[in-house]
Design an enzyme around this catalytic site. Structure first.
Site, PDB file in Angstrom:
ATOM      1  N   ASP A  16     -14.831  12.545  23.658  1.00 25.19           N
ATOM      2  CA  ASP A  16     -15.541  11.527  22.882  1.00 25.19           C
ATOM      3  C   ASP A  16     -15.668  11.908  21.416  1.00 25.19           C
ATOM      4  OD1 ASP A  16     -15.815  10.473  25.404  1.00 25.19           O
ATOM      5  OD2 ASP A  16     -17.906   9.883  25.126  1.00 25.19           O
ATOM      6  N   ARG A  96     -32.301  17.679  21.522  1.00 24.78           N
ATOM      7  CA  ARG A  96     -31.851  16.740  20.487  1.00 24.78           C
ATOM      8  C   ARG A  96     -32.518  16.967  19.133  1.00 24.78           C
ATOM      9  NH1 ARG A  96     -28.351  17.231  23.754  1.00 24.78           N
ATOM     10  NH2 ARG A  96     -27.895  15.625  25.304  1.00 24.78           N
ATOM     11  N   ASP A 125     -30.493   9.295  23.915  1.00 19.54           N
ATOM     12  CA  ASP A 125     -30.152  10.275  22.889  1.00 19.54           C
ATOM     13  C   ASP A 125     -29.953   9.650  21.519  1.00 19.54           C
ATOM     14  OD1 ASP A 125     -30.385  12.473  24.486  1.00 19.54           O
ATOM     15  OD2 ASP A 125     -28.267  12.588  25.010  1.00 19.54           O
ATOM     16  N   SER A 179     -21.012  12.359  33.899  1.00 17.87           N
ATOM     17  CA  SER A 179     -21.533  12.644  32.570  1.00 17.87           C
ATOM     18  C   SER A 179     -22.453  13.852  32.694  1.00 17.87           C
ATOM     19  CB  SER A 179     -22.321  11.438  32.038  1.00 17.87           C
ATOM     20  OG  SER A 179     -22.923  11.754  30.805  1.00 17.87           O
TER      21      SER A 179
END
Length: 403
Positions: A16, A96, A125, A179
């Site tokens: 990605d 994050r 996210d 994922s």
């Protein structure tokens, strides 16, 4: 489109973000700086450097953040005993803001106009990254490719990669993979069969923990030392924060501790199902509650438990750098002044059970609580007045109701 001169990209080197890198170069025609955070995800990170170099990136940052991650983000959260919706240990959520902090720091250093993340438009996210940037440097533009480009399917993603000669690993060409998000604190797995909450998660989903049924038949006893609410040693050996969590991850994983199959409520409004493995922090949560049980005043402990869900929700929703989280953190940290001592636990087939706790700051008084004759003066008759005063409103309420 606003003219962008330089972008800092949160870059893993995976499919990605490799596509995002090319898309940024093609769409904005500017320099892209890549930033790869080593949070203890267990992957070799140098291939990310090689892939970035192949894409023409001149400024490549790979930063070891493991100690900072555990010391400044995981441990403050541990002091609060934080659990989202009573179960989730916030392994992705707490990573994050740290990544965003360094994105912003690098952007300032290199004079970038924008930062970019690879989060999708359906998840939490994107919110966490962008709220953190808003709090740290509102002048920066945030570019979110998954909300801007025309790629809408996995097949289109692969077609874009082939068109631009971006290497696609063989395991990415077939059925969509799970994922997976991993760091030193946890591993999370979503997608595929897990999207149906009625389906039992297959064994191969689990990466850090053995099946509790297959864990050793002999319990393992460990002792964790605390100072002012933070763990500092395992079995008498002083360790840095990251080394300590790594040690407990290994111990917990061997005993099948820290597995969670959860359907959670995402901030953006949908439910999702994930498999989480958080062995080290599961042990630490039990141990921290164990040391608090003898060192915290009961009203302070109850107040902490009252604010914990709000604190955990702030982290989950991306408000780590918000003033209300910092206010709550100050209260929580103040409560930890005397949370020091040792906690001994039994690790056995998926459980971490406290079996003893000691502290030089203990509030526990054997003389007060004993069933035997006490050396401390305690008049049992005092309880009568205590009960009568607490029962006053109940008697008044019962009289009104005709009881």
């Amino acid at each position: 489109m606003t003219k962008i001169e330089k972008i800092v990209l949160s870059y893993s080197g995976g499919l990605d973000t490799s596509i995002i890198l090319k898309w940024l170069q093609e769409t904005y025609g500017c320099e892209v700086v890549t930033f790869t955070a080593d949070l203890g995800q267990g992957e070799e990170l140098e291939p990310a450097r090689t892939k970035a170099e192949m894409s023409g990136v001149k400024d490549i940052r790979i930063v070891d953040l493991r100690e900072e991650f555990v010391r400044d983000f995981v441990f403050p959260m541990l002091r609060a005993n934080a659990l989202y919706e009573g179960q989730y240990l916030l392994g992705s959520s707490i990573a994050r803001p740290l990544i965003a902090k360094h994105l912003v720091g690098i952007a300032r250093e290199v004079g970038a106009d924008a930062v970019t993340h690879g989060a999708t438009g359906k998840g939490n996210d994107q919110v966490r990254f962008e709220l953190a940037v808003n709090a740290l440097d509102p002048s920066l533009k945030v570019i979110a490719p998954w909300r801007q480009w025309n790629i809408r399917s996995r097949m289109q993603l692969l077609e874009y990669a082939e068109k631009h000669h971006i290497p696609v690993p063989s395991d990415k060409r077939g059925e969509a993979p799970f994922s997976i998000d991993a760091n030193l604190l946890h591993t999370s797995t979503e997608g595929k069969i897990l999207e149906n909450p009625a389906e039992v998660a297959p064994d191969h989903v689990y990466q850090r923990t053995v099946d509790p049924l297959d864990a050793p038949d002999t319990p393992e006893i460990i002792t964790i030392g605390f100072e002012r609410g933070d763990p500092v040693s395992v079995n008498g050996k002083a360790m840095t924060p990251a080394a300590l969590l790594t040690e407990l991850n290994g111990l917990g994983g061997r005993h099948g501790i820290g597995r969670l199959d959860l359907v959670e409520n995402r901030f953006i409004g949908m439910k999702s199902r994930g498999i989480y493995e958080t062995p080290g922090r599961t042990i630490l949560l039990a141990a921290h509650r164990g040391i608090e049980s003898i060192t915290l005043d009961h009203a302070a402990a109850h107040l902490k438990d009252e604010i914990m869900p709000r604190y955990a929700e702030l982290i989950y929703n991306g408000f780590w750098f918000a003033p209300e989280r910092e206010m709550l953190q100050a209260l929580i940290d103040q409560s930890q002044a005397f949370v020091s001592g040792d906690v001994t636990l039994r690790l056995y087939k998926g459980s971490a059970s406290v079996i003893s706790r000691t502290s030089p700051c203990s509030l526990y008084s054997a003389d007060l609580v004993t069933f035997e004759e006490s050396a401390i003066a305690y008049d049992h008759h005092d309880a009568e007045g205590f009960i009568r005063l607490n029962g006053l409103r109940l008697r008044n309420w019962a009289a009104r109701n005709g009881r």
